[in-house]
Motif scaffolding. Structure first.
Motif, PDB file in Angstrom:
ATOM      1  N   ALA A   1      61.678  61.431  27.381  1.00  0.00           N
ATOM      2  CA  ALA A   1      61.941  62.692  26.145  1.00  0.00           C
ATOM      3  C   ALA A   1      60.536  62.974  25.220  1.00  0.00           C
ATOM      4  O   ALA A   1      60.381  62.428  25.014  1.00  0.00           O
ATOM      5  CB  ALA A   1      63.586  62.428  25.378  1.00  0.00           C
TER       6      ALA A   1
ATOM      7  N   ARG B   1      61.664  65.537  29.504  1.00  0.00           N
ATOM      8  CA  ARG B   1      62.629  66.467  28.769  1.00  0.00           C
ATOM      9  C   ARG B   1      62.327  66.572  27.464  1.00  0.00           C
ATOM     10  O   ARG B   1      61.324  65.857  26.374  1.00  0.00           O
ATOM     11  CB  ARG B   1      64.076  65.181  28.546  1.00  0.00           C
ATOM     12  CG  ARG B   1      64.245  65.263  30.040  1.00  0.00           C
ATOM     13  CD  ARG B   1      65.791  63.700  29.634  1.00  0.00           C
ATOM     14  NE  ARG B   1      65.957  63.106  29.258  1.00  0.00           N
ATOM     15  CZ  ARG B   1      65.851  62.520  28.032  1.00  0.00           C
ATOM     16  NH1 ARG B   1      66.700  62.365  27.511  1.00  0.00           N
ATOM     17  NH2 ARG B   1      65.391  61.012  27.764  1.00  0.00           N
TER      18      ARG B   1
ATOM     19  N   THR C   1      64.265  60.033  20.747  1.00  0.00           N
ATOM     20  CA  THR C   1      62.679  60.508  21.825  1.00  0.00           C
ATOM     21  C   THR C   1      62.233  59.854  22.395  1.00  0.00           C
ATOM     22  O   THR C   1      62.295  58.674  20.976  1.00  0.00           O
ATOM     23  CB  THR C   1      61.909  62.262  20.754  1.00  0.00           C
ATOM     24  OG1 THR C   1      60.846  62.447  21.398  1.00  0.00           O
ATOM     25  CG2 THR C   1      61.431  61.467  19.639  1.00  0.00           C
TER      26      THR C   1
END
Length: 319
Positions: A8, A32, A52
């Motif tokens: 992420a 992502r 993240t």
């Protein structure tokens, strides 16, 4: 569709158009995007709540969000991605490759993503010469000061050999690249050097330059007690780029690289050293100077000025 297990990225960038371009490229790599916004009006509490694997910052001015992330973030922070060329320009694929090379050692590849082709730099983009920046204790601050005072538009590339624990290798681009325009990239197989780039010599694996001047990674570690071995890095750059090469020895402990600097000087190439007085640890540059291999001494800022003059005058005249 992006794989849910893909790493992420939280994107913090100035300007809506800039954010859209970066988001599209990152999604194409397979990552992502869990957060996309500008840096304005974001509080530390808001930043800390975002789950993240990496923060990608591309902002024009310093702000509280940047300072907080650099000081407090528990995940890697990648600061700056360089100016984005037009999508139809020859520089665009190289820019994508450089961005991917920065992300890869920090969060790995994304399953199902499309990695950019690791094509070698074309002849017109090849640097006029390649210099080694070598350092140990106190080196990152000295190398950063050197790069901060040197325009990235000059026809030169660097290979940065820093004695450091391997756990910090991925952070070196952020440490020495902040506040300057140099494109600082971690080492991956197949990468080539272009003007304005600084290639971080790998810590746990040795490397060499192939006949096409692309990096070739070896499974074997560097020889000797130092990782990376400055001695070997200088020899590899000399083997791959001589006579268009040189070396600068910055702050550090020990005598790694002294003999290789002697080989450079015997072949008529430049070796410069940071002055012991300006270094956090002057042992390594002083050892090169005491051996009679240093052709110029100075602070990092003075060496940057000398590099600019050398490229624009002495090197240009000689070549």
């Amino acid at each position: 569709m992006t794989d849910a297990l893909a790493p992420a990225i939280a994107l913090l960038a100035s300007g809506r158009c800039r954010r859209e371009v970066l988001a599209e490229v990152l999604a194409g790599f397979g990552y992502r995007l869990v957060f996309i916004d500008g840096p304005e009006r974001l509080t530390p509490a808001q930043l800390g709540s975002i789950d993240t694997d990496l923060w990608l910052l591309d902002v024009s001015d310093e702000c509280e969000a940047i300072d907080w992330l650099l000081d407090q973030s528990d995940v890697p922070v990648l600061l700056g991605v360089g100016d984005t060329p037009e999508a139809d320009s020859e520089d665009y694929p190289r820019w994508k490759r450089q961005l991917y090379n920065k992300l890869l050692p920090l969060i790995g590849a994304a399953p199902g993503g499309e990695a950019p082709t690791m094509a070698p730099a074309s002849t017109p983009n090849a640097p006029a010469c390649v210099w080694v920046l070598a350092a140990s204790l106190g080196g990152p601050a000295a190398v950063k000061a050197f790069l901060d005072h040197l325009p990235a538009s000059l026809p030169v590339a660097f290979v940065y050999a820093q004695h450091i624990d391997a756990t910090f290798e991925a952070q070196l681009p952020q440490i020495v690249g902040r506040h300057n325009e140099w494109r600082i990239i971690n080492c991956v197989p197949g990468v080539g050097l272009a003007p304005g780039e600084v290639l971080i010599a790998p810590i746990e694996r040795s490397m060499q330059f192939g006949g096409d001047r692309q990096v070739q990674m070896r499974d074997a570690p560097w020889p000797g007690p130092y990782q990376p071995a400055i001695e070997s890095v200088i020899d590899e750059v000399m083997r791959g780029f001589a006579p268009a090469c040189g070396a600068i020895i910055f702050s550090g402990m020990g005598e790694d690289g002294v003999a290789a600097c002697g080989r450079l000087r015997q072949s008529g190439m430049e070796v410069w050293t940071q002055t012991a007085e300006s270094a956090a640890c002057g042992v390594m540059p002083q050892a090169v100077q005491d051996a009679g291999h240093s052709s110029r001494q100075g602070t990092p800022e003075q060496l940057a000025s000398a590099m600019r003059d050398w490229l624009e005058q002495e090197w240009a005249v000689a070549h």
